[in-house]
Design a protein around this motif. Structure first.
Motif, mmCIF file in Angstrom:
data_model
loop_
_atom_site.group_PDB
_atom_site.id
_atom_site.type_symbol
_atom_site.label_atom_id
_atom_site.label_comp_id
_atom_site.label_asym_id
_atom_site.label_seq_id
_atom_site.Cartn_x
_atom_site.Cartn_y
_atom_site.Cartn_z
ATOM 1 N N MET A 1 1.070 -1.214 0.040
ATOM 2 C CA MET A 1 -0.117 -0.058 -0.044
ATOM 3 C C MET A 1 0.972 1.087 -0.008
ATOM 4 O O MET A 1 1.857 1.439 0.906
ATOM 5 C CB MET A 1 -0.917 0.179 1.198
ATOM 6 C CG MET A 1 -1.869 1.185 1.419
ATOM 7 S SD MET A 1 -2.945 1.187 2.752
ATOM 8 C CE MET A 1 -3.540 2.634 2.639
ATOM 9 N N THR A 2 0.659 2.266 -0.935
ATOM 10 C CA THR A 2 1.310 3.370 -1.023
ATOM 11 C C THR A 2 1.183 4.379 0.221
ATOM 12 O O THR A 2 -0.179 4.726 0.738
ATOM 13 C CB THR A 2 1.087 4.162 -2.212
ATOM 14 O OG1 THR A 2 1.541 3.424 -3.405
ATOM 15 C CG2 THR A 2 2.162 5.449 -2.394
ATOM 16 N N ALA A 3 2.146 4.801 0.801
ATOM 17 C CA ALA A 3 1.935 5.734 1.963
ATOM 18 C C ALA A 3 1.290 7.148 1.521
ATOM 19 O O ALA A 3 2.044 7.517 0.352
ATOM 20 C CB ALA A 3 3.106 5.923 2.728
ATOM 21 N N VAL A 4 0.642 7.753 2.240
ATOM 22 C CA VAL A 4 -0.012 8.701 1.670
ATOM 23 C C VAL A 4 0.787 10.135 2.448
ATOM 24 O O VAL A 4 1.146 10.062 3.414
ATOM 25 C CB VAL A 4 -1.258 9.151 2.208
ATOM 26 C CG1 VAL A 4 -2.173 10.607 1.904
ATOM 27 C CG2 VAL A 4 -2.386 8.113 1.822
ATOM 28 N N ALA A 43 1.996 9.598 -4.806
ATOM 29 C CA ALA A 43 1.629 9.280 -3.330
ATOM 30 C C ALA A 43 0.612 10.396 -2.525
ATOM 31 O O ALA A 43 0.891 10.370 -1.399
ATOM 32 C CB ALA A 43 2.539 8.852 -2.616
ATOM 33 N N ARG A 44 -0.483 10.603 -2.994
ATOM 34 C CA ARG A 44 -1.452 11.277 -2.408
ATOM 35 C C ARG A 44 -2.712 10.837 -2.769
ATOM 36 O O ARG A 44 -2.986 10.187 -3.662
ATOM 37 C CB ARG A 44 -1.307 13.040 -2.946
ATOM 38 C CG ARG A 44 0.039 13.812 -2.477
ATOM 39 C CD ARG A 44 0.217 15.047 -2.846
ATOM 40 N NE ARG A 44 1.231 15.500 -2.855
ATOM 41 C CZ ARG A 44 1.627 16.135 -1.549
ATOM 42 N NH1 ARG A 44 0.990 16.018 -0.319
ATOM 43 N NH2 ARG A 44 2.934 16.857 -1.482
ATOM 44 N N THR A 45 -3.653 11.384 -2.070
ATOM 45 C CA THR A 45 -5.066 11.172 -2.271
ATOM 46 C C THR A 45 -5.605 11.712 -3.441
ATOM 47 O O THR A 45 -5.353 12.902 -3.789
ATOM 48 C CB THR A 45 -6.207 11.243 -0.959
ATOM 49 O OG1 THR A 45 -6.099 12.578 -0.542
ATOM 50 C CG2 THR A 45 -5.264 10.312 0.380
ATOM 51 N N SER A 46 -6.745 11.155 -4.192
ATOM 52 C CA SER A 46 -7.196 11.731 -5.184
ATOM 53 C C SER A 46 -8.110 13.227 -4.518
ATOM 54 O O SER A 46 -8.189 14.192 -5.111
ATOM 55 C CB SER A 46 -8.429 11.156 -5.727
ATOM 56 O OG SER A 46 -9.254 10.569 -4.938
ATOM 57 N N ALA A 47 -8.505 13.094 -3.365
ATOM 58 C CA ALA A 47 -9.372 14.370 -2.718
ATOM 59 C C ALA A 47 -8.267 15.330 -2.699
ATOM 60 O O ALA A 47 -8.487 16.452 -2.986
ATOM 61 C CB ALA A 47 -9.796 13.833 -1.554
ATOM 62 N N ALA A 48 -6.972 15.056 -2.415
ATOM 63 C CA ALA A 48 -6.129 15.940 -1.907
ATOM 64 C C ALA A 48 -5.456 16.564 -3.377
ATOM 65 O O ALA A 48 -5.414 17.839 -3.638
ATOM 66 C CB ALA A 48 -4.915 15.446 -1.375
#
Length: 215
Positions: A1-4, A43-48
């Motif tokens: 799992m990729t770290a955010v 490595a960021r969320t789509s929301a971010a």
């Protein structure tokens, strides 16, 4: 799992976000898909990614967005025209039309893409210069804040020494005051006892056995 990631956005992150989002707009995809792709890359969320695009990056690429939308419209129009014209022409005519389209379309797309790239590079050059100036300004402000912090620390150390000195003097004066109060109280008690002793009458017995007061 990729770290955010939780760190701040860098210019490279913004550039990746802009390139991928513009490509999805140009190809007729959704911005949500673009944000998901960018999130996997950095490595960021789509929301971010969506928040960053709408709040900051989008404003710097208004011209590029309009160009991407025009490319999308042109692409959809050409696909629609090819679909409508296909049933009404012969197979030979269709092949000739497709061949003409194939020969002529790359020239238009290429020239259009070159204009897009030139505009994009010019816009990015201006953006990079603005970012460079902002970085220099932030560095200067950081140095000023560090100098101010150093000065405040020196003042705080000096004030701490003064406070310790005042507290020491206060304790000394307070001890001296208590000692003085004790001395004054002792002197007052001695004065009262002396006055009481002097106030008591004294008597002596005479030769006949009578008590006689002595003044």
């Amino acid at each position: 799992m990729t770290a955010v990631r939780q760190d701040a956005w860098s210019p490279d992150d913004d550039l990746i976000l802009a390139e991928v989002t513009l490509r999805h707009i140009r190809e007729g995809s959704t911005q949500l898909a673009a944000f998901e792709e960018v999130g996997e890359k950095i490595a960021r969320t789509s929301a971010a990614c969506g928040f960053r695009w709408n709040s900051c990056v989008r404003k710097r690429y208004e011209d590029a967005i309009q160009i991407a939308k025009q490319q999308r419209q042109k692409r959809n129009y050409m696909k629609k025209q090819a679909y409508v014209a296909a049933p009404h022409v012969s197979s030979v005519g269709t092949m000739d039309a497709e061949e003409r389209t194939y020969k002529s379309e790359p020239i238009t797309e290429e020239s259009f893409s070159i204009d897009t790239v030139i505009r994009f590079l010019r816009q990015w050059k201006g953006t990079s210069q603005d970012l460079y100036r902002q970085i220099k300004t932030l560095e200067r402000e950081l140095r000023e804040r560090e100098e101010e912090l150093y000065t405040l620390r020196e003042q705080n150390a000096k004030l701490s020494l003064e406070v310790n000195s005042v507290q020491t003097d206060y304790r000394t004066v307070n001890d001296d005051y208590k000692t003085l109060i004790q001395i004054m109280d002792r002197a007052r008690r001695l004065t009262v006892l002396t006055e009481e002793d002097e106030a008591k009458p004294r008597f002596k017995m005479d030769a006949n056995g009578n008590l006689e007061r002595i003044e």
